[in-house]
Design an enzyme around this catalytic site. Sequence first.
Site, PDB file in Angstrom:
ATOM      1  N   ASP A 100     -11.802  -3.513   2.160  1.00  0.00           N
ATOM      2  CA  ASP A 100     -12.590  -2.280   2.037  1.00  0.00           C
ATOM      3  C   ASP A 100     -14.096  -2.555   2.110  1.00  0.00           C
ATOM      4  OD1 ASP A 100     -11.024   0.049   2.060  1.00  0.00           O
ATOM      5  OD2 ASP A 100     -10.255  -0.412   0.067  1.00  0.00           O
ATOM      6  N   GLY A 110     -16.400   8.872  -1.609  1.00  0.00           N
ATOM      7  CA  GLY A 110     -15.177   9.154  -0.845  1.00  0.00           C
ATOM      8  C   GLY A 110     -14.947   8.211   0.317  1.00  0.00           C
ATOM      9  N   ASP A 111     -15.866   7.288   0.575  1.00  0.00           N
ATOM     10  CA  ASP A 111     -15.665   6.340   1.682  1.00  0.00           C
ATOM     11  C   ASP A 111     -14.783   5.181   1.194  1.00  0.00           C
ATOM     12  OD1 ASP A 111     -16.212   4.917   4.204  1.00  0.00           O
ATOM     13  OD2 ASP A 111     -17.888   6.309   4.382  1.00  0.00           O
ATOM     14  N   ASP A 112     -14.613   4.140   2.022  1.00  0.00           N
ATOM     15  CA  ASP A 112     -13.717   3.033   1.657  1.00  0.00           C
ATOM     16  C   ASP A 112     -14.173   2.288   0.409  1.00  0.00           C
ATOM     17  OD1 ASP A 112     -11.632   2.604   3.942  1.00  0.00           O
ATOM     18  OD2 ASP A 112     -13.505   3.141   4.914  1.00  0.00           O
ATOM     19  N   CYS A 118       0.811  -1.225   0.000  1.00  0.00           N
ATOM     20  CA  CYS A 118       0.000   0.000   0.000  1.00  0.00           C
ATOM     21  C   CYS A 118       0.844   1.275   0.000  1.00  0.00           C
ATOM     22  CB  CYS A 118      -0.946   0.010   1.199  1.00  0.00           C
ATOM     23  SG  CYS A 118      -2.372  -1.055   0.961  1.00  0.00           S
ATOM     24  N   ASP A 121     -10.647   1.232   7.282  1.00  0.00           N
ATOM     25  CA  ASP A 121      -9.493   0.355   7.508  1.00  0.00           C
ATOM     26  C   ASP A 121      -8.215   1.185   7.343  1.00  0.00           C
ATOM     27  OD1 ASP A 121      -9.844   0.580   4.732  1.00  0.00           O
ATOM     28  OD2 ASP A 121      -8.925  -1.363   4.330  1.00  0.00           O
ATOM     29  N   GLY A 152     -13.602 -13.754 -12.331  1.00  0.00           N
ATOM     30  CA  GLY A 152     -13.088 -13.247 -13.602  1.00  0.00           C
ATOM     31  C   GLY A 152     -11.899 -12.357 -13.294  1.00  0.00           C
TER      32      GLY A 152
HETATM   33  N1  LIG Z   1      -9.190   6.971  -9.821  1.00  0.00           N
HETATM   34  C1  LIG Z   1     -10.204   7.232  -8.998  1.00  0.00           C
HETATM   35  N2  LIG Z   1     -11.391   7.638  -9.455  1.00  0.00           N
HETATM   36  C2  LIG Z   1     -12.423   7.892  -8.625  1.00  0.00           C
HETATM   37  N3  LIG Z   1     -12.364   7.769  -7.294  1.00  0.00           N
HETATM   38  C3  LIG Z   1     -11.186   7.366  -6.771  1.00  0.00           C
HETATM   39  C4  LIG Z   1     -10.045   7.076  -7.595  1.00  0.00           C
HETATM   40  N4  LIG Z   1      -9.021   6.688  -6.782  1.00  0.00           N
HETATM   41  C5  LIG Z   1      -9.510   6.721  -5.539  1.00  0.00           C
HETATM   42  N5  LIG Z   1     -10.812   7.124  -5.518  1.00  0.00           N
HETATM   43  C6  LIG Z   1     -11.675   7.283  -4.340  1.00  0.00           C
HETATM   44  O1  LIG Z   1     -10.952   7.987  -3.336  1.00  0.00           O
HETATM   45  C7  LIG Z   1     -11.261   7.478  -2.045  1.00  0.00           C
HETATM   46  C8  LIG Z   1      -9.976   7.048  -1.376  1.00  0.00           C
HETATM   47  O2  LIG Z   1      -9.433   5.977  -2.151  1.00  0.00           O
HETATM   48  P1  LIG Z   1      -8.561   4.852  -1.501  1.00  0.00           P
HETATM   49  O3  LIG Z   1      -8.389   3.759  -2.478  1.00  0.00           O
HETATM   50  O4  LIG Z   1      -7.357   5.506  -0.931  1.00  0.00           O
HETATM   51  O5  LIG Z   1      -9.515   4.347  -0.346  1.00  0.00           O
HETATM   52  P2  LIG Z   1      -9.199   4.011   1.149  1.00  0.00           P
HETATM   53  O6  LIG Z   1     -10.288   3.113   1.574  1.00  0.00           O
HETATM   54  O7  LIG Z   1      -8.973   5.294   1.913  1.00  0.00           O
HETATM   55  O8  LIG Z   1      -7.825   3.236   1.119  1.00  0.00           O
HETATM   56  P3  LIG Z   1      -7.652   1.631   0.867  1.00  0.00           P
HETATM   57  O9  LIG Z   1      -8.340   1.362  -0.442  1.00  0.00           O
HETATM   58  O10 LIG Z   1      -6.182   1.477   0.773  1.00  0.00           O
HETATM   59  O11 LIG Z   1      -8.300   0.963   2.022  1.00  0.00           O
HETATM   60  C9  LIG Z   1     -12.219   6.308  -2.252  1.00  0.00           C
HETATM   61  O12 LIG Z   1     -13.529   6.756  -2.002  1.00  0.00           O
HETATM   62  C10 LIG Z   1     -12.017   5.941  -3.714  1.00  0.00           C
HETATM   63  O13 LIG Z   1     -13.176   5.391  -4.285  1.00  0.00           O
HETATM   64 MG   LIG Z   2     -10.041   1.546   2.985  1.00  0.00          MG
END
Ligand SMILES: Nc1ncnc2c1ncn2[C@@H]1O[C@H](COP(=O)(O)OP(=O)(O)OP(=O)(O)O)[C@@H](O)[C@H]1O
Ligand SMILES: [Mg+2]
Length: 348
Positions: A88, A46-48, A18, A237, A135
């Site tokens: 997630d 914007g959530d997980d 990560c 998480d 898949g």
């Molecule tokens: N390329 C993208 N397009 C749209 N939304 C995105 C993109 N990359 C990340 N996000 C959104 O940004 C937010 C943070 O993404 P991230 O993958 O860091 O989630 P996280 O839950 O905080 O971390 P992790 O996935 O490592 O647990 C999430 O709501 C995710 O859907």
């Molecule tokens: Mg997360």
Amino acid sequence: MSDIEKRKLTSIAPLFGCSCKLPETELETLLEDINISYSPEILCPGDDAAVIKINDDLAIIKTTDFFTPIVDDPYIQGKIAACNATNDVYAMGATEIVGVLALLGIPRELPLENARMMLKGFQDFCNSIGTSIVGGHTIINPWPFIGGAVTAISSPDKIVYHSGAQPGDVLLLTKPLGIQPAMASTRLSSEYSSIIQSTLDSDIVANAVNLAIECMTTSNLNAAKAINEVGANALTDVTGFGLYGHGLNIARKSNVSLNIDLIPIISGTLELSALFEHGLEEGKSAETAGGLLMSVSEENLDEIIHSLNKYNVPAYEIGTVKEKGNEHVVIDNPEILEISSLSVKFES
Ligand SMILES: Nc1ncnc2c1ncn2[C@@H]1O[C@H](COP(=O)(O)OP(=O)(O)OP(=O)(O)O)[C@@H](O)[C@H]1O
Ligand SMILES: [Mg+2]
């Protein structure tokens, strides 16, 4: 044997697990610039994970995660990737995954057997949490990567968001921190090796690596089951942005401040973090497939700890939620709790 075949899996890419995530501030700028418009059925942008409300009884949860290798054993790497991608879903309080698409990037020169073992580890982990690969997609890529796109279902009212933390809540964490320094100790130059040997007993370092791998291959499914039974006010998480960054997400969305006064760490990783400047004691060190961070009301505290322990999940009380102050997350000279086992003493 090709050059790459002789190299270790973690030596092919310069970033690990990560810690290859784009830094949070840059991700925010990127997403702001695109200005995505979310329809009302998308319950928590914007959530997980994305939660799409189908009707009052059914929501679909979708999430994806993939990253570069953090261990050299391709089978274990596959398990870690599956654990991280599915976590997630559990970070939303959902428990029912209906299928996982496996995403694979393999350098041309990497023997197919390595990719096969990564995928096998991925599939075995999915099976162990009651789901399966349905898949996927595979590309040729200079850096190896593996991950998944996960679909789950839940009743909408069981979903737990970043936004529900309340002043007076207690913060619980279900795994110790320190994955980044523990795993960095496996990729050392000879200069660092001799510094570590003079600082830490080799058994302590070996145990830290073993516990880090155990953490990264232990699903948060059981923790989510416990939360499903009792409830929590906010949930996430802890992964690449560290405890500080993921705590910040909860604090901002809930408009509160988090006071963190205890940091549970994998025994030995404080010294390793100091050496590599990972900022573990400030919650800044990157985790991979880390534990759940939850905000729970004082009145539910005993019940949720009991329920977590019943599912063999540790519950570390790491702080409290306050009315919003000058800073969203305060980690000031926290007590450090060294952990050397994930096992839980459960009294029914
Ligand atoms: N390329 C993208 N397009 C749209 N939304 C995105 C993109 N990359 C990340 N996000 C959104 O940004 C937010 C943070 O993404 P991230 O993958 O860091 O989630 P996280 O839950 O905080 O971390 P992790 O996935 O490592 O647990 C999430 O709501 C995710 O859907
Ligand atoms: Mg997360």
